[in-house]
Design an enzyme around this catalytic site. Structure first.
Site, mmCIF file in Angstrom:
data_model
loop_
_atom_site.group_PDB
_atom_site.id
_atom_site.type_symbol
_atom_site.label_atom_id
_atom_site.label_comp_id
_atom_site.label_asym_id
_atom_site.label_seq_id
_atom_site.Cartn_x
_atom_site.Cartn_y
_atom_site.Cartn_z
ATOM 1 N N GLU A 220 0.143 -1.372 5.573
ATOM 2 C CA GLU A 220 1.172 -0.974 6.538
ATOM 3 C C GLU A 220 0.957 0.446 7.010
ATOM 4 O O GLU A 220 1.153 0.769 8.187
ATOM 5 C CB GLU A 220 2.557 -1.114 5.893
ATOM 6 C CG GLU A 220 3.725 -0.894 6.843
ATOM 7 C CD GLU A 220 4.255 0.543 6.845
ATOM 8 O OE1 GLU A 220 5.161 0.842 7.641
ATOM 9 O OE2 GLU A 220 3.753 1.365 6.037
ATOM 10 N N GLU A 221 0.545 1.311 6.099
ATOM 11 C CA GLU A 221 0.531 2.737 6.387
ATOM 12 C C GLU A 221 -0.579 3.159 7.347
ATOM 13 O O GLU A 221 -0.465 4.199 7.995
ATOM 14 C CB GLU A 221 0.406 3.534 5.078
ATOM 15 C CG GLU A 221 1.569 3.340 4.098
ATOM 16 C CD GLU A 221 2.860 3.992 4.558
ATOM 17 O OE1 GLU A 221 2.907 4.500 5.691
ATOM 18 O OE2 GLU A 221 3.829 4.000 3.775
ATOM 19 N N ASP B 216 7.815 4.794 -1.456
ATOM 20 C CA ASP B 216 7.565 4.187 -0.151
ATOM 21 C C ASP B 216 6.288 3.383 -0.258
ATOM 22 O O ASP B 216 5.192 3.939 -0.253
ATOM 23 C CB ASP B 216 7.431 5.296 0.905
ATOM 24 C CG ASP B 216 6.986 4.792 2.266
ATOM 25 O OD1 ASP B 216 7.084 3.583 2.522
ATOM 26 O OD2 ASP B 216 6.509 5.620 3.060
ATOM 27 N N ASP C 110 0.834 -1.200 0.000
ATOM 28 C CA ASP C 110 0.000 0.000 0.000
ATOM 29 C C ASP C 110 0.867 1.248 0.000
ATOM 30 O O ASP C 110 2.063 1.190 0.315
ATOM 31 C CB ASP C 110 -0.935 0.013 1.206
ATOM 32 C CG ASP C 110 -0.190 0.008 2.534
ATOM 33 O OD1 ASP C 110 0.795 -0.737 2.657
ATOM 34 O OD2 ASP C 110 -0.599 0.738 3.462
ATOM 35 N N ASP D 63 12.426 -1.152 3.431
ATOM 36 C CA ASP D 63 11.616 0.040 3.668
ATOM 37 C C ASP D 63 12.371 1.160 4.376
ATOM 38 O O ASP D 63 11.767 2.090 4.884
ATOM 39 C CB ASP D 63 10.374 -0.354 4.489
ATOM 40 C CG ASP D 63 9.264 0.684 4.422
ATOM 41 O OD1 ASP D 63 9.325 1.559 3.533
ATOM 42 O OD2 ASP D 63 8.346 0.624 5.250
ATOM 43 N N HIS E 63 5.285 10.473 2.232
ATOM 44 C CA HIS E 63 3.981 10.860 2.789
ATOM 45 C C HIS E 63 3.589 12.282 2.399
ATOM 46 O O HIS E 63 2.745 12.886 3.041
ATOM 47 C CB HIS E 63 3.938 10.711 4.321
ATOM 48 C CG HIS E 63 4.119 9.310 4.802
ATOM 49 N ND1 HIS E 63 3.842 8.920 6.094
ATOM 50 C CD2 HIS E 63 4.553 8.197 4.164
ATOM 51 C CE1 HIS E 63 4.108 7.638 6.234
ATOM 52 N NE2 HIS E 63 4.539 7.181 5.066
#
Length: 487
Positions: free
Chosen positions: A146-147, A116, A79, A170, A458
């Site tokens: 994950e996020e 990412d 994701d 990561d 992000h």
């Protein structure tokens, strides 16, 4: 897909990255990318299956003569964080990311890039498809969500993996070997509130606070960037004291794990004070620009006159609300005493949504010390509990305790120095990685995280440095070729 990006080296990796980025993959909406990966495995004759929670596991046998090596699991999440600029027309549920080359970097047009952790995912695809590589038995674990909750890592069952070594792909700075990370917990505040009619004689305005860099609420929380929710509340708090402001709605931030870049509010002031109010906002903008001249110099506040809303918050609720947000902790709370320069504990006031009698605040606390994580979560909730809100702490996940004597770490340090002529940086990070959670399901896994250089994750300014991807991939292949034999 961008052909120029696909022609970068290594071509197979960048082609896989572009193919991946053509598939929408927001957190909790990974159905399309799951189908994409399973189709990829079928096309290349790779053993693949999906576990009960939704993770994908692929397995590749050792190359000839390497059957006696330890099994390695490569791990990345599928994701991505979905952030876009306010003036970018883009639907993350249906559109693919539009990447482009800017000098030494690959970026996206007005949105997050998805490097990412898309570079990690594409790397694993490339390793699986290339039959010329020399390596022992390989497993690839593609985790979901994950996020926004580490759902895939939490739901991973024991017994599915045979590996004794885990390489998480990561980490976002070339040359860093990460062996520990912070844990986290979500704190959510909700309430309903009474409204009243807007009195006569008022003018209403929409405030738009924009231009902040935002970024990763773990990896970039220490950079001192502005938090749009805190700055908007500061503006409203001071304006309320001076001009008797009436607030009808506030909307700030978009994701719990991203430092909020923008906040919007609809407010009303007496018509005869409107000019002074606008001047006050301009003065506050100048103050913010001065205070954040280094960390966030592009902050700006726009004032637009709008139609009067039918209702506004009651004076009592508004006073309680602005005081609670003012008192809510935000940013770095404590630096580590054990690792120089490492944030130990932080909190991010991520989202504030207030409209039509409904109130919601979303925050995320991180710490490498579980007791400190729980303490700062209570501190975040305290001012809202005082005003009668419902406060819920959920989604807690553990940190990953460093193991400086890791055998695979020592091997990777030696290989890095041999390959690049300098020592790798061994560290722990304040961002959350899935290693600690996976390690609970598979105790004894020897784990290290590493990756190429990714800046501004992000946020729509996310970018990956091209040269570091090449070196990262070459380094990974050297590691896989040098994995020790089974003990």
């Amino acid at each position: 897909m961008n052909q120029d990006v696909m022609n970068l080296e290594p071509k197979a990796l960048w082609t896989n990255f572009e193919a991946l980025n053509a598939v929408p993959r927001p957190s909790k909406k990974e159905e399309k990318v799951i189908a994409f990966l399973l189709d990829f495995a079928k096309e290349h004759g790779i053993e693949a299956f999906q576990d009960k929670i939704g993770n994908i596991i692929m397995k590749k046998p050792a190359s000839a003569g390497m059957e006696n090596r330890q099994t390695v699991v490569l791990q990345s999440h599928i994701d991505m964080v979905c952030q876009k600029n306010a003036d970018t027309d883009f639907d993350f549920d249906t559109q693919g990311i539009q990447s482009f080359i800017d000098g030494e970097w690959v970026k996206a047009k007005g949105t997050t890039l998805g490097a990412d952790n898309g570079i990690g995912v594409a790397t694993m695809m490339t390793v699986l498809a290339d039959k010329s590589l020399v390596h022992g038995p390989i497993e690839c674990l593609y985790t979901i969500d994950e996020e926004t909750g580490m759902t895939g890592a939490f739901g991973l069952e024991s017994g599915l993996l045979d590996a004794t070594i885990l390489l998480n792909l990561d980490t976002e700075d070339e040359g860093e070997l990460t062996i520990g990370c912070a844990g986290g917990v979500d704190t959510t505040v909700t309430a309903t509130y009474d409204q009243e009619e807007l009195p006569a004689g008022y003018k209403s305005f929409r405030l738009s606070l924009r231009g902040l860099k935002g970024g990763h609420s773990g990896g970039e929380i220490h950079l001192g960037r502005g938090n749009a929710n805190k700055l908007m509340n500061r503006l409203l708090w001071l304006t309320n004291k001076t001009y008797g402001l009436l607030v009808s709605e506030i909307e700030g931030g978009s994701l719990r794990n991203a430092i909020p870049r923008e906040s919007f509010a609809v407010v009303s002031v007496l018509a005869n004070k409107a000019a002074d109010f606008k001047q006050h906002v301009a003065e506050m903008e100048a103050i913010f620009k001065s205070e954040y001249s280094k960390a966030d110099p592009l902050v700006e506040i726009a004032v637009e006159e709008v139609n009067n809303p039918a209702q506004v918050m009651t004076a009592k609720f508004q006073e309680q609300l602005l005081n609670a947000i003012q008192a809510c902790p935000n940013g770095v709370i404590r630096m580590s005493n054990d690792i120089e320069g490492l944030v130990e504990t932080s909190t991010n006031l991520a989202q504030v949504n207030i409209k039509d009698g409904q109130f919601e605040v979303l925050t995320l606390q991180r710490s490498s010390v579980d007791t400190a994580k729980d303490d700062i979560a209570r501190s975040v909730g305290a001012p809202f509990r005082l005003m009668g809100c419902k406060v819920v702490h959920e989604g807690s996940y553990p940190g990953w305790a460093p193991n400086p004597s890791s055998a695979v770490l020592k091997e990777m340090e030696s290989l890095f120095e041999k390959q690049f002529g300098r020592a790798a940086v061994v560290n722990a990070v304040h961002a959350g990685l899935e290693c600690g959670i996976i390690g609970e399901a598979y105790p004894g896994l020897d784990m290290v995280s590493f990756g190429p250089t990714i800046k501004n994750p992000h946020s729509p300014d996310e970018m990956v440095e091209i040269g570091t991807v090449t070196r990262f991939y070459d380094y990974l292949l050297a590691i896989l070729k040098d994995i020790p034999v089974k003990g």
